[in-house]
Design an enzyme around this catalytic site. Sequence first.
Site, PDB file in Angstrom:
ATOM      1  N   PRO A   1       0.794  -1.348  -0.016  1.00 42.96           N
ATOM      2  CA  PRO A   1       0.036  -0.304  -0.161  1.00 42.96           C
ATOM      3  C   PRO A   1       0.884   1.355   0.255  1.00 42.96           C
ATOM      4  CG  PRO A   1      -0.437  -0.864   2.162  1.00 42.96           C
ATOM      5  CD  PRO A   1       1.004  -1.468   1.353  1.00 42.96           C
ATOM      6  N   MET A   2       0.338   2.315  -0.775  1.00 44.39           N
ATOM      7  CA  MET A   2       1.031   3.234  -1.099  1.00 44.39           C
ATOM      8  C   MET A   2      -0.041   4.681  -1.090  1.00 44.39           C
ATOM      9  SD  MET A   2       5.255   2.438  -3.012  1.00 44.39           S
ATOM     10  CE  MET A   2       5.008   4.599  -3.526  1.00 44.39           C
ATOM     11  N   VAL A   3       0.562   5.588  -1.266  1.00 45.01           N
ATOM     12  CA  VAL A   3      -0.223   6.562  -1.010  1.00 45.01           C
ATOM     13  C   VAL A   3      -0.212   7.265  -2.697  1.00 45.01           C
ATOM     14  CG1 VAL A   3      -0.302   8.975  -1.264  1.00 45.01           C
ATOM     15  CG2 VAL A   3       0.272   8.189   1.324  1.00 45.01           C
ATOM     16  N   GLN A  57      -6.147   0.980   4.723  1.00 46.46           N
ATOM     17  CA  GLN A  57      -5.531   1.979   5.230  1.00 46.46           C
ATOM     18  C   GLN A  57      -5.507   2.855   5.507  1.00 46.46           C
ATOM     19  OE1 GLN A  57      -0.659   2.536   3.912  1.00 46.46           O
ATOM     20  NE2 GLN A  57      -0.803   0.018   4.740  1.00 46.46           N
ATOM     21  N   CYS A  86       4.797   4.614   7.631  1.00 47.29           N
ATOM     22  CA  CYS A  86       5.475   5.806   6.151  1.00 47.29           C
ATOM     23  C   CYS A  86       6.231   7.128   6.996  1.00 47.29           C
ATOM     24  CB  CYS A  86       3.761   6.733   6.551  1.00 47.29           C
ATOM     25  SG  CYS A  86       4.112   8.110   4.883  1.00 47.29           S
ATOM     26  N   LYS A 125       0.874  -2.269   9.558  1.00 40.82           N
ATOM     27  CA  LYS A 125       2.085  -1.786   9.163  1.00 40.82           C
ATOM     28  C   LYS A 125       3.034  -1.300   9.637  1.00 40.82           C
ATOM     29  CE  LYS A 125       3.778   0.097   4.611  1.00 40.82           C
ATOM     30  NZ  LYS A 125       2.835   0.845   3.567  1.00 40.82           N
TER      31      LYS A 125
END
Length: 133
Positions: A1-3, A57, A86, A125
């Site tokens: 998962p990422m922005v 998320q 993050c 995470k």
Amino acid sequence: PMVDGSELPFRMLCRKYGVEGGYSPMLHARIFTETPNAKYRYEHFSTCEGDRPLFVQFCANDPEIFLRAGRMVEDMCDAIDLNLGCPQRIAKSGNYGAFLMRNMTKIQSLVQTAAQGFKVPVTVKIRVFDEIE
């Protein structure tokens, strides 16, 4: 998962080629719950019937706000994930993501509130550091 890296079209493309699970992009819990007219929610979160299993998320540093955000999506996902990984500068200034890992009491409160309040499982995470301190 990422922005900005795991939106619905990308997740569905991955599923087409055999990926069984997916994550939403990282969503900011406070903005997700407080944005007037729900603009942020509609621009940054979408799903569909074939988008399961799905983990949604959030980054958060307030247990009640995390709970409100999660309750808004819990009927559209299979789990809700707290991002403590993050490393971006904005996460440092907002005291979330990897930078929140300095405050274990806050993390415990976030996870405990979520685990007791969500209908779906809560996951976390994390970022692995070279040293504990």
